[in-house]
Design an enzyme around this catalytic site. Structure first.
Site, PDB file in Angstrom:
ATOM      1  N   CYS A   8      -0.363 -13.680   8.601  1.00  7.64           N
ATOM      2  CA  CYS A   8      -0.005 -13.167   9.933  1.00  7.64           C
ATOM      3  C   CYS A   8       1.495 -13.308  10.156  1.00  7.64           C
ATOM      4  CB  CYS A   8      -0.740 -13.929  11.029  1.00  7.64           C
ATOM      5  SG  CYS A   8      -2.422 -13.371  11.366  1.00  7.64           S
ATOM      6  N   ASP A  31       3.758 -10.468  -4.179  1.00  2.35           N
ATOM      7  CA  ASP A  31       3.101 -11.760  -4.351  1.00  2.35           C
ATOM      8  C   ASP A  31       4.124 -12.767  -4.877  1.00  2.35           C
ATOM      9  OD1 ASP A  31      -0.163 -12.615  -4.848  1.00  2.35           O
ATOM     10  OD2 ASP A  31       1.401 -13.919  -5.676  1.00  2.35           O
ATOM     11  N   HIS A  99      -6.307  -9.139   2.329  1.00  4.03           N
ATOM     12  CA  HIS A  99      -5.197  -8.525   1.596  1.00  4.03           C
ATOM     13  C   HIS A  99      -5.729  -7.872   0.330  1.00  4.03           C
ATOM     14  CE1 HIS A  99      -5.554 -12.760   0.349  1.00  4.03           C
ATOM     15  NE2 HIS A  99      -5.195 -12.363  -0.858  1.00  4.03           N
ATOM     16  N   HIS A 101      -4.726  -6.798  -3.471  1.00  2.47           N
ATOM     17  CA  HIS A 101      -3.758  -6.973  -4.551  1.00  2.47           C
ATOM     18  C   HIS A 101      -3.572  -5.621  -5.235  1.00  2.47           C
ATOM     19  CE1 HIS A 101      -3.996 -11.507  -4.897  1.00  2.47           C
ATOM     20  NE2 HIS A 101      -5.104 -11.272  -4.213  1.00  2.47           N
TER      21      HIS A 101
HETATM   22  P1  5GP Z   1      -6.207 -14.804  -2.890  1.00  2.79           P
HETATM   23  O1  5GP Z   1      -6.456 -15.305  -1.484  1.00  2.79           O
HETATM   24  O2  5GP Z   1      -6.203 -13.315  -2.992  1.00  2.79           O
HETATM   25  O3  5GP Z   1      -7.141 -15.418  -3.891  1.00  2.79           O
HETATM   26  O4  5GP Z   1      -4.759 -15.312  -3.338  1.00  2.79           O
HETATM   27  C1  5GP Z   1      -3.664 -15.304  -2.453  1.00  2.79           C
HETATM   28  C2  5GP Z   1      -2.464 -14.682  -3.121  1.00  2.79           C
HETATM   29  O5  5GP Z   1      -1.379 -14.758  -2.206  1.00  2.79           O
HETATM   30  C3  5GP Z   1      -2.017 -15.385  -4.409  1.00  2.79           C
HETATM   31  O6  5GP Z   1      -1.834 -14.385  -5.414  1.00  2.79           O
HETATM   32  C4  5GP Z   1      -0.704 -16.068  -4.024  1.00  2.79           C
HETATM   33  O7  5GP Z   1       0.226 -16.081  -5.088  1.00  2.79           O
HETATM   34  C5  5GP Z   1      -0.213 -15.230  -2.852  1.00  2.79           C
HETATM   35  N1  5GP Z   1       0.510 -15.993  -1.837  1.00  2.79           N
HETATM   36  C6  5GP Z   1       0.072 -17.119  -1.212  1.00  2.79           C
HETATM   37  N2  5GP Z   1       0.957 -17.542  -0.298  1.00  2.79           N
HETATM   38  C7  5GP Z   1       1.989 -16.654  -0.337  1.00  2.79           C
HETATM   39  C8  5GP Z   1       3.226 -16.572   0.390  1.00  2.79           C
HETATM   40  O8  5GP Z   1       3.551 -17.383   1.248  1.00  2.79           O
HETATM   41  N3  5GP Z   1       4.045 -15.513   0.071  1.00  2.79           N
HETATM   42  C9  5GP Z   1       3.726 -14.589  -0.886  1.00  2.79           C
HETATM   43  N4  5GP Z   1       4.599 -13.593  -1.104  1.00  2.79           N
HETATM   44  N5  5GP Z   1       2.562 -14.632  -1.576  1.00  2.79           N
HETATM   45  C10 5GP Z   1       1.706 -15.658  -1.316  1.00  2.79           C
HETATM   46 ZN    ZN Z   2      -3.720 -13.824   9.520  1.00  3.55          ZN
END
Ligand code: 5GP
Ligand code: ZN
Length: 113
Positions: A8, A31, A99, A101
Protein backbone atom coordinates in the site's frame (compact mmCIF):
# COMPACT_ATOMS: atom_id res chain seq x y z
CA UNK A 1 -4.87 2.05 2.21
CA UNK A 2 -3.90 -0.34 5.00
CA UNK A 3 -1.47 1.42 7.33
CA UNK A 4 0.79 -1.55 8.07
CA UNK A 5 1.00 -2.76 4.43
CA UNK A 6 4.30 -2.16 2.64
CA UNK A 7 2.77 -2.52 -0.84
CA UNK A 8 0.00 0.00 0.00
CA UNK A 9 2.77 2.41 0.93
CA UNK A 10 4.78 1.81 -2.25
CA UNK A 11 1.78 1.76 -4.61
CA UNK A 12 0.61 5.10 -3.18
CA UNK A 13 4.08 6.74 -3.02
CA UNK A 14 4.27 6.90 0.76
CA UNK A 15 7.51 4.98 0.17
CA UNK A 16 9.15 5.42 -3.24
CA UNK A 17 10.32 2.52 -5.38
CA UNK A 18 11.53 1.73 -8.90
CA UNK A 19 8.27 2.21 -10.83
CA UNK A 20 7.84 1.01 -14.39
CA UNK A 21 4.13 1.73 -14.93
CA UNK A 22 1.34 3.53 -13.14
CA UNK A 23 -2.24 4.66 -13.69
CA UNK A 24 -5.18 5.63 -11.48
CA UNK A 25 -5.82 2.08 -10.27
CA UNK A 26 -2.52 0.25 -10.57
CA UNK A 27 1.19 0.61 -9.84
CA UNK A 28 4.04 -1.57 -11.14
CA UNK A 29 7.58 -1.55 -9.77
CA UNK A 30 10.66 -3.78 -9.78
CA UNK A 31 10.90 -6.63 -7.28
CA UNK A 32 13.69 -5.89 -4.79
CA UNK A 33 14.94 -9.48 -5.11
CA UNK A 34 14.62 -10.18 -8.85
CA UNK A 35 14.42 -13.80 -9.96
CA UNK A 36 14.82 -12.93 -13.66
CA UNK A 37 16.15 -9.99 -15.73
CA UNK A 38 12.59 -8.66 -15.81
CA UNK A 39 10.81 -9.10 -12.47
CA UNK A 40 8.08 -6.52 -12.01
CA UNK A 41 5.25 -6.54 -9.46
CA UNK A 42 1.86 -5.26 -10.72
CA UNK A 43 -0.67 -4.38 -8.04
CA UNK A 44 -3.80 -2.38 -7.29
CA UNK A 45 -3.39 0.87 -5.36
CA UNK A 46 -6.31 -0.25 -3.17
CA UNK A 47 -5.60 -2.96 -0.63
CA UNK A 48 -6.82 -6.47 -1.52
CA UNK A 49 -5.15 -9.48 0.02
CA UNK A 50 -5.36 -11.86 -2.91
CA UNK A 51 -6.75 -12.31 -6.42
CA UNK A 52 -9.89 -13.83 -4.82
CA UNK A 53 -10.58 -11.00 -2.35
CA UNK A 54 -13.55 -9.46 -4.18
CA UNK A 55 -11.42 -7.35 -6.49
CA UNK A 56 -13.62 -5.20 -8.81
CA UNK A 57 -13.60 -6.21 -12.48
CA UNK A 58 -12.35 -2.74 -13.47
CA UNK A 59 -9.32 -3.18 -11.21
CA UNK A 60 -8.58 -6.66 -12.55
CA UNK A 61 -8.80 -5.28 -16.09
CA UNK A 62 -6.44 -2.44 -15.17
CA UNK A 63 -3.95 -4.97 -13.79
CA UNK A 64 -4.01 -7.00 -17.02
CA UNK A 65 -3.60 -3.80 -19.03
CA UNK A 66 -0.61 -2.92 -16.85
CA UNK A 67 0.92 -6.35 -17.53
CA UNK A 68 0.69 -5.62 -21.25
CA UNK A 69 2.29 -2.19 -20.87
CA UNK A 70 5.09 -3.61 -18.71
CA UNK A 71 5.73 -6.52 -21.08
CA UNK A 72 6.05 -4.10 -24.00
CA UNK A 73 8.26 -1.57 -22.21
CA UNK A 74 10.49 -4.31 -20.77
CA UNK A 75 10.88 -5.86 -24.21
CA UNK A 76 9.51 -9.27 -23.22
CA UNK A 77 6.22 -9.09 -25.10
CA UNK A 78 7.88 -10.78 -28.10
CA UNK A 79 10.31 -13.12 -26.30
CA UNK A 80 7.78 -14.38 -23.75
CA UNK A 81 7.14 -13.91 -20.06
CA UNK A 82 5.24 -15.41 -17.12
CA UNK A 83 2.56 -13.91 -14.86
CA UNK A 84 2.02 -15.48 -11.43
CA UNK A 85 0.30 -14.54 -8.19
CA UNK A 86 1.06 -16.40 -4.98
CA UNK A 87 -2.19 -16.87 -3.08
CA UNK A 88 -2.09 -17.90 0.56
CA UNK A 89 0.12 -20.11 2.68
CA UNK A 90 0.55 -23.12 0.36
CA UNK A 91 1.76 -20.80 -2.40
CA UNK A 92 4.19 -19.10 -0.03
CA UNK A 93 2.57 -15.66 -0.25
CA UNK A 94 4.82 -13.34 1.76
CA UNK A 95 3.22 -9.92 1.23
CA UNK A 96 -0.53 -9.95 1.87
CA UNK A 97 -1.37 -7.32 -0.77
CA UNK A 98 -2.43 -8.70 -4.16
CA UNK A 99 0.37 -8.53 -6.72
CA UNK A 100 1.17 -10.15 -10.04
CA UNK A 101 4.77 -11.15 -10.73
CA UNK A 102 5.79 -10.42 -14.34
CA UNK A 103 8.90 -12.50 -15.06
CA UNK A 104 10.93 -12.65 -18.24
CA UNK A 105 14.16 -11.88 -20.01
CA UNK A 106 15.51 -15.42 -19.76
CA UNK A 107 14.30 -18.95 -20.45
CA UNK A 108 12.17 -19.61 -17.38
CA UNK A 109 12.31 -22.91 -15.50
CA UNK A 110 9.42 -24.92 -14.10
CA UNK A 111 9.51 -23.17 -10.73
CA UNK A 112 8.43 -19.57 -10.23
CA UNK A 113 11.29 -18.11 -12.21
P1 5GP B 1 5.10 -13.15 -2.61
O1 5GP B 1 4.20 -12.51 -1.57
O2 5GP B 1 4.59 -12.98 -4.00
O3 5GP B 1 5.39 -14.59 -2.30
O4 5GP B 1 6.52 -12.43 -2.53
C1 5GP B 1 6.64 -11.04 -2.35
C2 5GP B 1 7.62 -10.47 -3.34
O5 5GP B 1 7.74 -9.08 -3.07
C3 5GP B 1 9.03 -11.07 -3.27
O6 5GP B 1 9.42 -11.42 -4.60
C4 5GP B 1 9.88 -9.94 -2.69
O7 5GP B 1 11.19 -9.93 -3.22
C5 5GP B 1 9.10 -8.69 -3.06
N1 5GP B 1 9.19 -7.62 -2.08
C6 5GP B 1 8.93 -7.72 -0.75
N2 5GP B 1 9.06 -6.53 -0.13
C7 5GP B 1 9.41 -5.65 -1.11
C8 5GP B 1 9.69 -4.24 -1.07
O8 5GP B 1 9.65 -3.57 -0.05
N3 5GP B 1 10.03 -3.66 -2.28
C9 5GP B 1 10.10 -4.37 -3.45
N4 5GP B 1 10.42 -3.70 -4.56
N5 5GP B 1 9.82 -5.70 -3.51
C10 5GP B 1 9.49 -6.33 -2.35
ZN1 ZN C 1 -1.87 -3.16 0.97
Amino acid sequence: MKDDCIFCKIANHVIESDYVYEDDLVAAFRDMNPLAPTHVLVMPKEHYETIVDGVPAQTLAAMVHAVEEVAKSEGVAETGFRVTTNTGADAGQVVQHLHLHVLGGKRLTDDLA
